[in-house]
Design an enzyme around this catalytic site. Structure first.
Site, PDB file in Angstrom:
ATOM      1  CD  GLU A 285      -2.663 -19.580  -5.799  1.00 13.87           C
ATOM      2  OE1 GLU A 285      -2.068 -19.178  -4.785  1.00 13.87           O
ATOM      3  OE2 GLU A 285      -3.897 -19.598  -5.892  1.00 13.87           O
ATOM      4  CG  HIS A 306      13.434   7.695 -10.051  1.00 15.61           C
ATOM      5  ND1 HIS A 306      14.223   8.759 -10.425  1.00 15.61           N
ATOM      6  CD2 HIS A 306      12.239   7.869 -10.673  1.00 15.61           C
ATOM      7  CE1 HIS A 306      13.520   9.553 -11.240  1.00 15.61           C
ATOM      8  NE2 HIS A 306      12.316   9.028 -11.397  1.00 15.61           N
ATOM      9  CE  LYS A 420      -2.246 -23.398   2.657  1.00 17.58           C
ATOM     10  NZ  LYS A 420      -3.529 -23.654   2.024  1.00 17.58           N
TER      11      LYS A 420
END
Ligand code: PA5
Length: 443
Positions: A285, A306, A420
């Site tokens: 951010e 793995h 948003k």
């Protein structure tokens, strides 16, 4: 805590690192003198609030009250309003549960998604238990935690009674604005303030992180001490060549310039998994803007060797790795002897897993270096409050310097609003209806 960047060679040469030191030192100075971008969000650098004995005592007192009242404390928050606390609590807790030391409640983190099943299942597991809540939102208007808080508040009202709500909910929010602040005032919740000049991802050493950590039974004063000592050893007056904050910021910046666009934060102890989530937000951010920035990713070793090991060893050469290594295991386990040795492991019998894990770590670092993955190494003596405080302070300061070296404002997050706005428009939130019509045409 010890940092080593020597295994960034041969990708980085020592003279390039030295050449960037003056600029990095200027960036650090800009942080302290508040002359750089985002300088109104540097409150986390001012340690005076950490030594506010009244505040620390209030936090401890509130934590004790909640611990006495409840056997589950639900922490509601998203992004910077929960990641730091979760990182520390998980690093210090038992691996197989989030149960903190005895006499402390279980701490659960919710409000980070809008999944219906998640909330429904939360309510299932709360059934029959005594519940309290720490509601954290700086803006006080974030949808995910606000929805979760409605459910928790309703649960407390129904199960413990309306009169209990104000005893069982503590709000951590802005000093004067936002829906949570208003609700806390109206309902009489105990309240802690998130300072105006501290952004969410830098707020772990404010009540945002400290209250949940204290509720879980951990020593917040030891964390403060860790921050303080790290602050002293990485200040402006420390020679650039001895300043680990500058060394980390310089190494990442140079690696990025050489096409290493992804940084993997790797651990060899699964207790650090959530710490990596906190770190990812901090760097992602802060730096991911203006079409720039290292993509922060994380891996748990040896587990992910793995699954992701193949890519890391042989895939596109855009990676570098920062390994957090914990020297001392707090608990002992040695490999048992087997009579038949059918698995061929008797050569390890009696040897501590700590030693085996260390060899796995060294083997991995060398293999990755051979495969063109430069390595930065951070050694922590042990996983405790003091060392986590150090690490948090180290990464926060290095993030500020790193953002300035990159040329971005590390303290804003304009891009977070985009989803948003669309979500509000599609949901028909008052004021967003018109955008909703436009968006629906695109779906
Ligand atoms: O770092 C940030 O600013 C964000 O991640 C916020 O912490 C997050 O969006 C939550 O915001 P708020 O605390 O206002 O609910």
């Amino acid at each position: 805590m010890k940092l080593s960047i020597s295994r960034t060679q041969p990708t980085l040469q020592p003279e390039e690192i030295v050449a960037l030191q003056p600029k990095a030192a200027e960036c650090l100075e800009a942080l302290y003198r508040k002359t750089g971008k985002g300088n109104d969000f540097l409150g986390w650098l001012d340690l005076s609030s950490l030594f506010d004995t009244k505040l620390l005592n209030d936090i401890k007192h509130s934590a004790q009250t909640l611990s006495k009242l409840a056997d589950v404390v639900v922490v509601v928050g998203i992004g910077g309003s929960y990641l730091g606390a979760k990182a520390v609590i998980e690093a210090l807790s038992h691996s197989f549960s989030l149960i903190a030391p005895s006499n402390h409640p279980q701490v659960l983190f919710v409000g980070q998604n809008i999944s219906e099943e998640y909330i429904a299942e939360l309510l299932e597991i709360l059934k029959g238990r005594s519940v309290a809540c720490v509601a954290i939102s700086k803006s006080g208007t974030t949808t995910e935690p606000a929805i979760a808080l409605r459910f928790i508040k309703k649960y407390i009202e129904q199960v413990h009674g309306k009169d209990e709500v104000k005893k069982r909910i503590v709000a951590i929010t802005d000093a004067s604005h936002g829906a949570l602040k208003k609700m806390a005032e109206e309902e009489g919740y105990e309240t802690f303030v998130i300072p105006d000049d501290v952004g969410g991802r830098f707020s772990v050493m404010t009540p945002v992180g400290l209250l949940p950590i204290a509720v879980a039974g951990f020593d917040i004063e030891r964390m403060v001490k860790g921050v303080y000592d790290m602050e002293l050893s990485t200040g402006m007056e420390v020679a650039p060549s001895d300043n680990s904050v500058l060394a980390y910021a310089i190494a990442r910046n140079l690696l990025y310039q050489k096409g290493k666009k992804i940084e993997l934060l790797a651990n060899f102890n699964p207790k650090l998994r959530s710490f990596a989530e906190w770190w990812k937000q901090l760097y992602g951010e802060s730096e991911g803007k203006d079409s720039k920035g290292i993509f922060p990713a994380s891996v748990d070793y040896t587990t992910d060797l793995h699954s992701m090991g193949q890519y890391i060893q042989n895939g596109e050469r855009i990676l570098f790795e920062t390994v957090i290594s914990v020297t001392e295991s707090k608990k002992m386990a040695a490999v048992p002897m087997a009579n038949d040795d059918s698995d061929g492991l008797n050569y390890l019998a009696g040897r501590r897993l700590e030693e085996i894990n260390k060899m796995a770590e060294l083997g991995t670092i060398l293999a990755h270096a051979d495969g063109g993955v430069p390595n930065i190494h951070i050694e922590m003596p042990k996983l405790d409050e003091y060392n986590l405080g150090q690490l948090i302070c180290f990464f926060e300061k290095a993030c500020g310097v790193s953002g300035y070296l990159l040329g971005v404002n590390p303290f804003d997050q304009p891009g977070v609003e985009a989803y948003k706005r669309n979500m509000f428009a599609l949901l028909g939130k008052p004021g967003f209806e018109k955008d909703g019509e436009e968006l629906r045409k695109r779906l």
